[in-house]
Design an enzyme around this catalytic site. Structure first.
Site, short mmCIF file in Angstrom:
data_model
loop_
_atom_site.label_atom_id
_atom_site.label_comp_id
_atom_site.label_asym_id
_atom_site.label_seq_id
_atom_site.Cartn_x
_atom_site.Cartn_y
_atom_site.Cartn_z
N LYS A 96 0.81 -1.23 0.00
CA LYS A 96 0.00 0.00 0.00
C LYS A 96 0.84 1.27 0.00
CE LYS A 96 -0.71 0.49 5.01
NZ LYS A 96 -1.71 0.65 6.08
N ARG A 127 -7.49 0.36 17.41
CA ARG A 127 -7.94 0.50 16.04
C ARG A 127 -8.91 -0.65 15.80
NH1 ARG A 127 -4.06 0.99 10.75
NH2 ARG A 127 -4.59 -1.21 10.61
#
Length: 358
Positions: A35, A129
């Site tokens: 990514k 998260r």
């Protein structure tokens, strides 16, 4: 053409192979994360030639751009969007999940497509998260039971993300907790879990110290391959190249100016921030044709340590070149090392040329 990223594919391959061999030697498979460089085909090709367990990304567009012929399986790192369940199943062998609602969508899509879609069930060990919070055993069991019962889904294992939001470090204790949760699920379901994914490049410091619990058998590595850094303490990892990617930008102005703005000061700059300045007198300053729209300027460090980044606006980078030993002129270029955020933004910006070399 400038600004441009310079990407050294030889150093990139060196880092990838060193980390892969190191992890494999300790019984740990690797998901190579693409990514940060937006799955640039030149870099994916390098990874595709190595025996990684997964090629992994947070963006479906990147995964869909992978070559059809590949050794590694594909892994979606970000929790799937429910609206894209069919697309996830079509393009990804495995995805990270925590929500029953989305898992129902994935199960239906997998059945409709006649596929088995792998699930890594994410656990939150305190970084806050994604993931089922570690003390919610009832929800973890309910979710695992659902996956296990679906014709189109396979519970491949458990995973955790650390350091990315709450800056909570992976430790032998919290990773051992993850392993313990996996063992309890195996007993509950009566089947082994293939993957215990113990985090990202921030777990490398434990690998170096031989402190990763034996049950952890997968890591998801991106920044360490691209930057040669372990990310728990942001230090270079032994034997890795830290200059795989650098930024070059062109000087468009050189002037001697005060270092402290003059006149009636407004409250905020163009980005809604209240800037602060120190008065260092008259300094020789250069403006470069690159800005916040292209990269994270706070993550840039000149390769000439006598040149300092002062600030940036959308399209301009201001640097202090007073102490540079090199006589700089308009049209000259300066080179910068880059943080993770700067590399991510640089690859994402269409205004930054990407130059690959071997």
């Amino acid at each position: 053409m400038y600004p441009r990223l310079k990407i050294d594919l030889k150093k990139f391959k060196h880092n990838a192979k060193i980390l892969l061999d190191l992890c494999n030697s300790k019984g740990i498979s690797v998901a190579a994360v693409t990514k940060v460089f937006c799955a640039a085909p030149e870099m994916v090709k390098v990874l595709n030639d190595l025996p990684f367990e997964f090629l992994a990304d947070s963006r479906l567009e990147n995964i869909e751009s992978y070559p059809a012929q590949r050794k590694a399986r594909t892994l979606l790192l970000r929790l799937p969007s429910p609206s894209e369940a069919a697309r996830v199943v079509a393009s990804c062998d495995t995805s990270c999940n925590s929500e029953l609602y989305t898992l129902r969508k994935l199960a239906a899509a997998a059945t409709a497509q006649g596929k088995k879609h792998g699930i890594i069930l994410m656990v939150d060990l305190g970084d806050l998260r994604e993931g089922i919070y570690y003390n919610n055993e009832a929800l973890l069991n309910e979710t695992a039971d659902f996956i296990h019962a679906q014709e189109g889904l396979t519970l491949e294992g458990l995973g955790v993300n650390l350091t990315c939001y709450g800056a909570i470090l992976p430790t032998p204790d919290n990773l051992q907790r993850l392993c313990g949760m996996a063992r309890k699920l195996e007993e509950r379901l009566g089947t082994p879990l293939k993957i215990i994914s113990g985090g990202n490049s921030s777990s490398l410091y434990l690998l170096e110290k031989n402190e990763i619990p034996a049950g952890v058998n997968n890591l998801r590595l991106g920044e360490s391959i691209v930057r040669g850094m372990e990310t728990a303490f942001s230090t270079p990892y032994p034997g890795l190249a830290v200059d795989v990617v650098t930024l070059e930008a062109e000087i468009i102005e050189i002037m001697e100016k005060p270092s402290f703005p003059e006149g009636k000061k407004g409250g905020f700059d163009a980005f809604g921030q209240e800037p602060h300045f120190e008065d260092h007198g008259i300094r020789r300053r250069a403006i470069l044709a690159v800005g916040r729209q292209d990269t994270d300027f706070e993550g840039l460090t000149s390769t000439d340590n006598r040149i300092k980044v002062v600030g940036a606006s959308s399209d301009h980078l201001i640097v202090d070149i007073t102490d540079s030993e090199k006589a700089l002129s308009i049209g000259d270029t300066l080179e910068f090392s880059m943080s993770y955020g700067a590399i991510l933004a640089g690859f994402t910006s269409k205004y930054v040329e990407k130059h690959f070399s071997e």
